[in-house]
Design a protein around this motif. Structure first.
Motif, PDB file in Angstrom:
ATOM      1  N   SER A 107       0.860  -1.181   0.000  1.00 26.81           N
ATOM      2  CA  SER A 107       0.000   0.000   0.000  1.00 26.81           C
ATOM      3  C   SER A 107       0.894   1.227   0.000  1.00 26.81           C
ATOM      4  N   ASP A 108       0.634   2.142  -0.910  1.00 25.21           N
ATOM      5  CA  ASP A 108       1.454   3.336  -1.068  1.00 25.21           C
ATOM      6  C   ASP A 108       0.606   4.485  -1.579  1.00 25.21           C
ATOM      7  N   ASP A 109       1.239   5.618  -1.703  1.00 25.28           N
ATOM      8  CA  ASP A 109       0.651   6.766  -2.375  1.00 25.28           C
ATOM      9  C   ASP A 109       1.628   7.192  -3.453  1.00 25.28           C
ATOM     10  N   ALA A 110       1.432   6.665  -4.648  1.00 30.09           N
ATOM     11  CA  ALA A 110       2.307   7.020  -5.767  1.00 30.09           C
ATOM     12  C   ALA A 110       1.989   8.449  -6.176  1.00 30.09           C
ATOM     13  N   ASN A 111       2.982   9.326  -6.094  1.00 36.73           N
ATOM     14  CA  ASN A 111       2.768  10.712  -6.501  1.00 36.73           C
ATOM     15  C   ASN A 111       3.752  11.161  -7.574  1.00 36.73           C
ATOM     16  N   HIS A 112       4.591  10.234  -8.040  1.00 32.90           N
ATOM     17  CA  HIS A 112       5.522  10.501  -9.135  1.00 32.90           C
ATOM     18  C   HIS A 112       5.640   9.250 -10.006  1.00 32.90           C
ATOM     19  N   PHE A 113       6.151   9.428 -11.215  1.00 29.46           N
ATOM     20  CA  PHE A 113       6.439   8.306 -12.100  1.00 29.46           C
ATOM     21  C   PHE A 113       7.764   8.563 -12.807  1.00 29.46           C
ATOM     22  N   THR A 114       8.371   7.484 -13.285  1.00 31.58           N
ATOM     23  CA  THR A 114       9.504   7.595 -14.191  1.00 31.58           C
ATOM     24  C   THR A 114       9.213   6.775 -15.432  1.00 31.58           C
ATOM     25  N   ALA A 115       9.823   7.166 -16.542  1.00 32.29           N
ATOM     26  CA  ALA A 115       9.711   6.444 -17.805  1.00 32.29           C
ATOM     27  C   ALA A 115      11.086   5.884 -18.155  1.00 32.29           C
ATOM     28  N   TRP A 116      11.106   4.633 -18.630  1.00 30.04           N
ATOM     29  CA  TRP A 116      12.333   3.905 -18.920  1.00 30.04           C
ATOM     30  C   TRP A 116      12.256   3.280 -20.301  1.00 30.04           C
ATOM     31  N   ASP A 117      13.411   2.926 -20.871  1.00 28.03           N
ATOM     32  CA  ASP A 117      13.434   2.302 -22.197  1.00 28.03           C
ATOM     33  C   ASP A 117      13.613   0.783 -22.131  1.00 28.03           C
ATOM     34  N   ASN A 118      13.439   0.201 -20.934  1.00 28.68           N
ATOM     35  CA  ASN A 118      13.577  -1.245 -20.775  1.00 28.68           C
ATOM     36  C   ASN A 118      12.707  -1.685 -19.608  1.00 28.68           C
ATOM     37  N   LEU A 119      12.206  -2.894 -19.662  1.00 27.82           N
ATOM     38  CA  LEU A 119      11.322  -3.411 -18.630  1.00 27.82           C
ATOM     39  C   LEU A 119      12.002  -3.535 -17.270  1.00 27.82           C
TER      40      LEU A 119
ATOM     41  N   ASN B 122      17.605   2.626 -19.575  1.00 23.40           N
ATOM     42  CA  ASN B 122      17.904   4.036 -19.322  1.00 23.40           C
ATOM     43  C   ASN B 122      16.673   4.792 -18.848  1.00 23.40           C
ATOM     44  N   PHE B 123      16.863   5.612 -17.837  1.00 23.93           N
ATOM     45  CA  PHE B 123      15.837   6.534 -17.360  1.00 23.93           C
ATOM     46  C   PHE B 123      15.634   7.602 -18.428  1.00 23.93           C
ATOM     47  N   LEU B 124      14.378   7.850 -18.803  1.00 22.23           N
ATOM     48  CA  LEU B 124      14.060   8.809 -19.858  1.00 22.23           C
ATOM     49  C   LEU B 124      13.517  10.131 -19.335  1.00 22.23           C
ATOM     50  N   PHE B 125      12.439  10.080 -18.536  1.00 21.34           N
ATOM     51  CA  PHE B 125      11.835  11.300 -18.000  1.00 21.34           C
ATOM     52  C   PHE B 125      10.974  10.967 -16.799  1.00 21.34           C
ATOM     53  N   SER B 126      10.579  12.003 -16.065  1.00 20.46           N
ATOM     54  CA  SER B 126       9.755  11.799 -14.868  1.00 20.46           C
ATOM     55  C   SER B 126       8.711  12.900 -14.767  1.00 20.46           C
ATOM     56  N   GLY B 127       7.737  12.662 -13.894  1.00 27.77           N
ATOM     57  CA  GLY B 127       6.687  13.644 -13.672  1.00 27.77           C
ATOM     58  C   GLY B 127       5.833  13.257 -12.483  1.00 27.77           C
ATOM     59  N   ASN B 128       4.739  13.974 -12.296  1.00 36.82           N
ATOM     60  CA  ASN B 128       3.827  13.767 -11.169  1.00 36.82           C
ATOM     61  C   ASN B 128       2.677  12.845 -11.542  1.00 36.82           C
ATOM     62  N   VAL B 129       2.180  12.134 -10.537  1.00 35.87           N
ATOM     63  CA  VAL B 129       0.953  11.345 -10.644  1.00 35.87           C
ATOM     64  C   VAL B 129      -0.044  11.988  -9.692  1.00 35.87           C
ATOM     65  N   VAL B 130      -1.258  12.209 -10.152  1.00 39.97           N
ATOM     66  CA  VAL B 130      -2.294  12.813  -9.322  1.00 39.97           C
ATOM     67  C   VAL B 130      -3.191  11.721  -8.751  1.00 39.97           C
ATOM     68  N   ALA B 131      -3.554  11.836  -7.473  1.00 36.44           N
ATOM     69  CA  ALA B 131      -4.463  10.892  -6.802  1.00 36.44           C
ATOM     70  C   ALA B 131      -3.978   9.465  -6.957  1.00 36.44           C
ATOM     71  N   GLY B 132      -2.766   9.192  -6.440  1.00 39.16           N
ATOM     72  CA  GLY B 132      -2.151   7.903  -6.674  1.00 39.16           C
ATOM     73  C   GLY B 132      -2.184   6.919  -5.529  1.00 39.16           C
ATOM     74  N   ALA B 133      -3.050   7.103  -4.513  1.00 42.52           N
ATOM     75  CA  ALA B 133      -3.078   6.161  -3.384  1.00 42.52           C
ATOM     76  C   ALA B 133      -3.689   4.835  -3.810  1.00 42.52           C
TER      77      ALA B 133
END
Length: 127
Positions: A78-90, A94-105
């Motif tokens: 159980s968490d509150d995800a409030n950010h994300f990252t984007a990657w080029d592999n499962l 490589n880390f590509l970019f990041s941003g916010n997640v809204v209402a991520g509990a």
């Protein structure tokens, strides 16, 4: 806060633009975070560590939007995800970019979904 494009992605785009190198990402994968992921995209990972494939429509006006749901089923912890990252592999890559997640509990065992159109990446376009 370190949101935005990674140094890796910026350098790859600039090399493709100015140094006649090619650059492509076959698939983008999204990972959840409970706080700012930092410049390397590795800080504050969520309990759910699985990266999920994302797809995007064609860019318009300097932005892309996800064009399909991105879902985690039977989510770990159980968490509150409030950010994300984007990657080029499962699992690595490589880390590509990041941003916010809204209402991520979410609660362990839930299905957590970022619905189509609700993951956006944009660049500033000259006007």
């Amino acid at each position: 806060m370190a949101h935005g494009l990674s140094a890796y992605l910026c350098n790859s785009w600039l090399d493709a633009l100015a140094n006649n190198t090619s650059y492509a990402v076959a698939q983008v994968y999204i990972k959840l975070h409970t706080g700012d992921p930092g410049a390397a995209g590795t800080a504050n990972p969520a309990t759910e560590t699985t990266r999920k494939a994302a797809s995007f429509g064609a860019a318009t006006a300097g932005a892309i939007n996800s064009n399909a749901d991105i879902s985690w089923t039977n989510i770990a912890g159980s968490d509150d995800a409030n950010h994300f990252t984007a990657w080029d592999n499962l699992t690595a890559g490589n880390f590509l970019f990041s941003g916010n997640v809204v209402a991520g509990a979410y609660t362990a065992g839930d299905t957590y979904t970022i619905t189509a159109g609700n993951l956006t990446a944009s660049l500033t376009v000259a006007s």
